[in-house]
Design an enzyme around this catalytic site. Structure first.
Site, mmCIF file in Angstrom:
data_model
loop_
_atom_site.group_PDB
_atom_site.id
_atom_site.type_symbol
_atom_site.label_atom_id
_atom_site.label_comp_id
_atom_site.label_asym_id
_atom_site.label_seq_id
_atom_site.Cartn_x
_atom_site.Cartn_y
_atom_site.Cartn_z
ATOM 1 C CG HIS A 10 -1.865 -1.167 1.202
ATOM 2 N ND1 HIS A 10 -2.555 -1.578 0.085
ATOM 3 C CD2 HIS A 10 -2.205 -2.050 2.182
ATOM 4 C CE1 HIS A 10 -3.276 -2.644 0.370
ATOM 5 N NE2 HIS A 10 -3.079 -2.950 1.639
ATOM 6 C CB CYS A 42 -8.740 -5.683 4.925
ATOM 7 S SG CYS A 42 -8.821 -4.988 3.275
#
Ligand SMILES: Cc1cc2nc3c(=O)[nH]c(=O)nc-3n(C[C@H](O)[C@H](O)[C@H](O)COP(=O)(O)OP(=O)(O)OC[C@H]3O[C@@H](n4cnc5c(N)ncnc54)[C@H](O)[C@@H]3O)c2cc1C
Length: 451
Positions: A10, A42
């Site tokens: 990320h 996630c």
């Protein structure tokens, strides 16, 4: 300008995108040891429970997309050394074995975090699984189709979500944690008691307040031995936390005690030509005003973007974080921002706190359901320091309201009266966020010495 980016999930992906959007003329080379980037871990628990539409949609970018922006992509390259004086890096091509050296003017250091693997006897077992990246996700998803039982070690939000998804898909689940509560770092007891009852209702054995002391692997099962009992299952999943993966810069830049790189508000380390972001960097935690280690994608994304905005010159300051988070367990929404009472106590910070419960919308509606809302504040300044919510109704966005209250140093007085809408489909004449702040104000008044 030659930029090297180390690691692209990320923080590295967002930094690369932002740098090349703002400076298409920059020469950016990305080194990533995996063959993929931008994986949204996630989604792992949801995929394990077969609640993901298409696992390929768990990636929002790709090596090709960054190459199209102009980056030179060195995928499956492991960076093995950084020489900050010479401004060079060394890397190994994991496919060919070729050794590469490269030079930078500025370095974007985003190698993230590694799962904590405590040195417990027997832990190096083929029946102990990790939950971090795409490789782990595929293994967990594959074996979820055949296993009947699992011991999840770690009842933070990752372990809690995994245990829930395994339980909902009919596995026999044991959830172990050294803390005596699930989600102990995210919520206070008034909320965790309720969620623990739901685990028990769904057949999950809660082995809380227990430390794992060893693992014993048999032909087709593993036994997790704690200081109080032994739990046998088909597999064990380890989710006991993450550590910053910053060995490459050890003794080269300032770090927190756990190794997270400390940056200034422009994401520059103590060597200004080295920028850091995401799980390998510290965050500025607004509720305490201190640097802290809070590995969340939210922080990685924002810090990555800021590297892009500040790469040429310090331009836009990092606002810090409230570590806002939310999780859905057994159809209940849990959401929080800032300090819990227990989190404040653990940091030696004095707070006061209050918890209320009210139906989210009026009783004359055909249906309604309770919201549990908690607030913590500084008893001296009355500044809001944290809030948490629990309901069968989707109250997740209330944590974002608390986040803004903390960010703007709002007091409980202001939060109690700040304008929120009322409409009976959605809430009460006094929204639960205003209501919990009013309860806080009432408690604060009672605590004032009588004149
Ligand atoms: C199961 C799970 C669920 C999560 N859920 C949430 C959530 O709901 N919300 C949220 O905000 N956060 C969540 N997180 C946290 C979030 O995933 C992390 O904070 C985020 O991934 C950090 O991004 P990063 O880019 O800084 O680091 P990482 O994701 O750790 O990525 C670092 C990258 O660097 C590469 N790398 C490392 N060392 C080298 C090297 N020497 N050479 C080359 N490449 C290297 C790695 O291969 C990796 O791709 C979750 C995490 C997990 C594991």
């Amino acid at each position: 300008m030659k930029i090297i980016v180390i690691g692209a999930t990320h923080a590295g992906t967002f930094a690369t995108q932002q740098i090349l959007t703002e400076h298409p003329d920059y020469n950016v080379t990305v080194y990533e040891r995996n063959d993929n980037l931008s994986f949204l871990s996630c989604g792992i628990a949801l995929w394990v429970g077969n609640n993901v539409s298409d696992p390929n949609k768990m990636f929002y970018s790709s090596p090709d997309a960054l190459a199209q922006l102009g980056a030179t992509m060195r995928m499956e390259h492991n960076v093995t050394a950084i020489d900050p004086d010479a401004k060079t890096i060394a890397a190994t091509n994991l496919v060919t074995g070729e050794q590469v050296t490269d030079h930078y003017d500025k370095l974007v250091f985003t190698p993230g975090s590694a799962p904590v693997i405590p040195p417990i006897p027997g832990i190096q077992s083929e029946r102990v699984f990790l939950c971090k990246n795409w490789t782990d996700a595929k293994k967990l998803h594959d074996n979820a189709q055949s296993i009947n039982s699992v011991v999840v070690i770690g009842a933070g939000y990752i372990g809690a979500e995994l245990a829930e998804q395994y339980a909902l898909s009919g596995k026999k689940v044991t959830l172990v944690d050294a803390f005596d509560r699930v989600l102990a770092k995210n919520f206070d007891r008034d909320i965790t008691d309720r969620i623990e009852a739901l685990y028990t209702k769904h057949g999950t054995v809660l082995a809380l307040g227990q430390k794992v002391t060893s693992f014993t692997t048999a032909a087709d099962q593993i036994t997790v031995i704690t200081d109080q009992a032994a739990y046998t299952a088909d597999i064990a999943v380890l989710a006991v936390g993450f550590r910053p993966r910053t060995e490459l810069l050890q003794n080269q830049v300032d770090m927190l005690a756990n190794g997270a790189v400390i940056t200034d508000a422009y994401m520059q380390s103590s060597r200004p030509e080295i920028f850091a972001a995401g799980d390998s960097a510290a965050v500025h935690y607004n509720p305490t005003g201190q640097d802290d280690y809070i590995p969340l994608a939210t922080n990685a994304v924002r810090q990555g973007i800021l590297i892009g905005k500040n790469i040429a010159a310090p331009t836009e300051r990092y606002l810090g974080t409230q570590a806002s988070s939310a999780v859905a367990l057994f159809d209940m929404t849990l959401a929080a921002s800032g300090l819990t009472a227990a989190g404040a106590a653990a940091r030696g910070i004095t707070v006061d706190s209050v918890t209320i419960e009210q139906n989210y919308r009026p009783e004359f509606m055909l249906t309604t359901t309770p919201v549990t809302a908690s607030l913590t504040w500084d008893p001296t300044t009355h500044q809001v320091l944290g809030g948490a919510f629990y309901s069968a109704h989707d109250v997740s966005m209330s944590a974002n309201m608390i986040s803004m209250a903390i960010q703007t140093k709002m007091t409980i007085e202001t939060l109690s009266m700040v304008d929120t809408f009322f409409q009976p489909n959605f809430d009460q004449p006094i929204n639960w966020v205003n209501a919990v702040a009013m309860a806080a104000l009432e408690k604060a008044k009672q605590a004032e010495p009588a004149i």
